[in-house]
Design a protein around this motif. Structure first.
Motif, short mmCIF file in Angstrom:
data_model
loop_
_atom_site.label_atom_id
_atom_site.label_comp_id
_atom_site.label_asym_id
_atom_site.label_seq_id
_atom_site.Cartn_x
_atom_site.Cartn_y
_atom_site.Cartn_z
N ALA A 3 0.82 -1.21 0.00
CA ALA A 3 0.00 0.00 0.00
C ALA A 3 0.85 1.26 0.00
CB ALA A 3 -0.89 0.00 1.24
N SER A 4 0.28 2.33 -0.53
CA SER A 4 0.94 3.64 -0.47
C SER A 4 0.79 4.21 0.93
CB SER A 4 0.28 4.62 -1.42
OG SER A 4 0.53 4.23 -2.73
N VAL A 5 1.81 4.94 1.37
CA VAL A 5 1.70 5.70 2.61
C VAL A 5 1.38 7.14 2.20
CG1 VAL A 5 2.93 6.58 4.64
CG2 VAL A 5 3.31 4.23 3.85
N ASN A 15 13.83 9.15 -0.40
CA ASN A 15 13.77 7.70 -0.62
C ASN A 15 12.85 7.32 -1.77
OD1 ASN A 15 15.42 7.02 1.75
ND2 ASN A 15 13.73 7.98 2.85
N GLY A 16 12.50 8.31 -2.61
CA GLY A 16 11.60 8.02 -3.73
C GLY A 16 10.20 7.73 -3.23
N THR A 17 9.29 7.44 -4.15
CA THR A 17 7.90 7.18 -3.77
C THR A 17 7.61 5.69 -3.68
OG1 THR A 17 7.22 7.14 -6.08
CG2 THR A 17 7.04 9.26 -4.94
N GLY A 18 8.53 4.88 -4.21
CA GLY A 18 8.27 3.44 -4.24
C GLY A 18 7.37 3.04 -5.40
N LYS A 19 6.90 4.04 -6.14
CA LYS A 19 6.01 3.75 -7.28
C LYS A 19 6.83 3.71 -8.55
CE LYS A 19 1.60 5.94 -6.17
NZ LYS A 19 1.42 7.30 -5.71
N LYS A 58 5.75 3.79 0.50
CA LYS A 58 5.03 2.52 0.52
C LYS A 58 5.11 1.90 1.91
CE LYS A 58 3.96 1.78 -3.90
NZ LYS A 58 2.61 1.44 -4.31
N ALA A 59 4.14 1.05 2.21
CA ALA A 59 4.13 0.39 3.53
C ALA A 59 5.35 -0.49 3.73
CB ALA A 59 2.85 -0.41 3.69
#
Length: 232
Positions: free
Chosen positions: A40-42, A67-71, A177-178
């Motif tokens: 999941a997105s934070v 740390n970037g978005t993780g997406k 991201k989680a």
């Protein structure tokens, strides 16, 4: 919402209504209460004491999350042929011009960010009907209309996001991201909040940051004590 595991139930019970947690505690809690099977997105929700209907109280900006978005961000570079190699080398997923303009006219919007150059904005104006409602219109303010195509592509790929306050005075955006570590979530949230602070309109009266919440997709929000944001 799926069945809660024992740990998630305990985490949910930990969140006291109305209690404000330090940023570190909030980052830990949102990781614990995530119930989705996918990563999941934070999200961060910041309620500001501004009146967004007044042009001089519009809060909008750009931030590069450490740390970037993780997406995975899909980038389309609409550029002249001499810039194509630069855009590809920087990691653009789609590179070209007329063929993509035609595709977009036909309703194709399978990208997250479009980067272009000033000379091409004239051609893109006609795509406003398709791109506008989806928030895909390139804009010099957010760095997506530039001669430095390669640099812009790289920054977006690395976690540069743009945001703006909505009509209710809230800025809502995803900051990770989680699966991120607590520290990564905290660092990203801090960077985002320090950008928000720098953008405080001089005409805004009273408390600027009214509340900050962290949440993940489908989870309830965890209230963050705004004083804790700068503390280590």
């Amino acid at each position: 919402m799926g069945k809660l595991t024992k740990n998630q139930k305990l985490a949910l019970e930990k969140i006291e209504e109305g209690k404000a947690y330090t940023l570190k505690e909030a980052a830990k809690l949102v990781k614990e209460i995530t119930t989705t099977k996918f990563d999941a997105s934070v999200d961060i929700d910041v309620r500001l004491g501004v009146d967004p209907r007044k042009a001089n109280q519009m809060v909008r900006g750009v931030v590069s999350l450490p740390n970037g978005t993780g997406k995975q961000v899909r980038v389309l570079a609409l550029c002249s042929p001499d810039k194509e190699a630069e855009a590809k080398a920087a990691g653009a997923d789609f590179v070209g011009l007329d063929e993509y303009i035609d595709k977009i006219k036909g309703g194709w919007t399978d990208v997250d960010v479009i980067i272009t150059m000033p000379a091409i904005m004239g051609k893109i104006g006609a795509l406003g009907r398709v791109l506008g409602p989806r928030g895909l219109m390139p804009n010099p303010k957010s760095g997506t209309v530039t001669m430095e195509i390669g640099k812009a592509v790289k920054e977006v790929k690395q976690g540069k996001i743009d945001f703006k306050v909505d009509k209710y005075g809230i800025v809502h955006t995803s900051i990770g991201k989680a699966s991120f570590s607590e520290d990564q979530i905290v660092e990203n949230a801090r960077e985002f909040m320090s950008t928000i602070m720098k953008l405080k309109p001089s005409s805004a009266k009273g408390t600027y940051v009214k509340s900050v919440y962290l949440s993940t997709t489908m989870s309830k929000g965890v209230k963050v004590d705004t004083k804790s944001i700068d503390e280590n």
